[in-house]
Motif scaffolding. Structure first.
Motif, short mmCIF file in Angstrom:
data_model
loop_
_atom_site.label_atom_id
_atom_site.label_comp_id
_atom_site.label_asym_id
_atom_site.label_seq_id
_atom_site.Cartn_x
_atom_site.Cartn_y
_atom_site.Cartn_z
N TYR A 1 -27.82 -28.75 -22.97
CA TYR A 1 -26.69 -29.04 -22.08
C TYR A 1 -26.03 -30.39 -22.41
CZ TYR A 1 -28.65 -25.09 -19.52
OH TYR A 1 -29.15 -23.87 -19.19
N SER B 1 -18.92 -20.67 -15.46
CA SER B 1 -19.64 -19.80 -14.53
C SER B 1 -20.47 -20.62 -13.55
CB SER B 1 -20.52 -18.82 -15.29
OG SER B 1 -21.44 -19.54 -16.05
N LYS B 2 -20.49 -21.94 -13.73
CA LYS B 2 -21.26 -22.79 -12.83
C LYS B 2 -20.66 -22.80 -11.42
CE LYS B 2 -22.95 -25.83 -16.49
NZ LYS B 2 -24.35 -25.38 -16.47
N GLU C 1 -22.86 -27.37 -8.74
CA GLU C 1 -23.20 -27.89 -10.07
C GLU C 1 -22.07 -28.77 -10.61
OE1 GLU C 1 -24.11 -23.73 -11.61
OE2 GLU C 1 -25.48 -24.94 -12.80
N PHE D 1 -29.91 -13.93 -8.79
CA PHE D 1 -30.22 -15.32 -8.43
C PHE D 1 -30.53 -15.46 -6.93
CE2 PHE D 1 -28.45 -18.61 -11.69
CZ PHE D 1 -29.08 -17.96 -12.72
N ARG E 1 -24.25 -19.70 -4.77
CA ARG E 1 -23.09 -18.94 -5.24
C ARG E 1 -22.17 -18.59 -4.09
NH1 ARG E 1 -24.42 -19.64 -10.63
NH2 ARG E 1 -22.47 -18.55 -11.03
N GLY F 1 -23.88 -16.46 -21.37
CA GLY F 1 -24.76 -16.73 -22.50
C GLY F 1 -26.16 -16.18 -22.30
N ARG F 2 -26.65 -16.23 -21.05
CA ARG F 2 -28.00 -15.73 -20.76
C ARG F 2 -28.01 -14.56 -19.78
NH1 ARG F 2 -28.85 -21.32 -20.92
NH2 ARG F 2 -30.48 -21.93 -22.40
N PHE F 3 -27.07 -14.57 -18.85
CA PHE F 3 -27.14 -13.63 -17.73
C PHE F 3 -25.97 -12.65 -17.73
CE2 PHE F 3 -29.02 -17.70 -16.46
CZ PHE F 3 -30.32 -17.28 -16.22
N HIS G 1 -23.22 -11.31 -15.19
CA HIS G 1 -22.65 -11.85 -13.95
C HIS G 1 -21.88 -10.74 -13.25
CE1 HIS G 1 -23.28 -16.22 -14.94
NE2 HIS G 1 -23.44 -15.67 -16.13
#
Ligand code: 2M8
Ligand code: MG
Ligand code: MG
Length: 262
Positions: free
Chosen positions: A17, A41-42, A46, A107, A132, A165-167, A169
């Motif tokens: 990061y 996407s944060k 955040e 999440f 969220r 990148g990982r999830f 959404h």
């Protein structure tokens, strides 16, 4: 012009990061008064911390894949929720998962520690990633079956799956392209605002497609996605190193006169 940029895997390194390799380009943009607007996407929670650690990020930004657009130039700040509320997304997700016996985990139903483990974020940041408002990241175990089947069921329910990148959404109709439109309205002041956009994942495609100049960062791990995103240029390196190079090259091209004067 304004630079609209994704954060994770784009301005920020996918794993650490860190954004410091992008400092030379950020400095040039600052000198030229070109705002750097996060479209990420944060979450809002955040972003409050990130804006303190990356002072070049503008007071206007898009969160949760375009589901929320914030304008902190005025007090109180203006918060536009453009996306489907997270509670509605959770409801739909749980219904489809039960029907399919799908392996995804949202999440909303895991601990902060689990999100920290998945993302490599410190615990307090992971807690903020779980706050969220208009999106729902879903952890889908690598190689677990049924992913395409799940995506199709989500689409039949009138929602969408955007790939980060990982999830995965879960989202309604709002995406980073919607956020770009709203940011254009907020910043354009009646004049058309030209946008240079940077992103790395599927959730950035709508942003890149709507921009006047677009750069796609290659993934840090694994092969680049084969399908091109309209006219987007592929950067030579991932994350902030590629970001720095791509922005400096773009500035050189757009403003050769100013660049040689300095
Ligand atoms: C999630 O977003 C990234 C963006 O590409 C992903 O899907 O991998 C979000 O939950 C975000 O809130 C969080 O900060 C990030 C951390 O890697 O992961
Ligand atoms: Mg990204
Ligand atoms: Mg992102």
């Amino acid at each position: 012009w304004a630079v609209l940029t994704d954060l994770d895997g784009t301005l920020l390194d996918h794993d650490s990061y860190d954004w410091h390799p992008a400092e030379p380009a950020l400095q040039r943009l600052r000198a030229l008064n070109i705002p750097v607007i996060a479209v990420t996407s944060k979450t809002r929670a955040e972003m409050a911390d990130l804006r303190l650690s990356i002072p070049d990020l503008a007071l206007v930004f898009g969160c949760e894949n375009g589901g929320v657009v914030v304008d902190q130039r005025s007090k109180p700040e203006r918060v536009d929720v453009l996306g489907t509320p997270t509670e509605a997304l959770v409801y739909c997700f749980e219904r489809i998962r039960a029907e399919q016996d799908a392996p995804g985990l949202g999440f909303h139903e895991v601990s902060d520690a689990r999100v920290a483990q998945w993302t490599g974020l410190p615990l307090d940041q992971a807690a903020k990633a779980r706050r969220r408002e208009a999106s729902l990241p879903i952890y889908w175990p690598e190689d677990a079956p049924g992913r395409q089947f799940f995506i199709e069921a989500v689409e039949r329910a009138g929602l969408r799956v955007l790939a980060g990148g990982r999830f995965l959404h879960l989202a309604g109709s709002a995406d980073k392209g919607t956020a770009l439109d709203r940011i254009r309205q907020l910043l354009g002041d009646g004049r058309p605002l030209k946008v240079m956009a940077l992103g790395d994942s599927g959730n950035d495609d709508a942003l890149l497609a709507a921009a006047d100049w677009a750069v796609r960062l290659p993934p840090k791990h694994g092969p680049a996605r084969p399908e091109p995103v309209s006219k987007a240029i592929l950067a030579s390196q991932p994350g902030p190193v590629g970001w720095n190079e791509a922005v400096l090259q773009w500035l050189q091209r757009m403003q050769p006169a100013q660049e040689t004067q300095s």
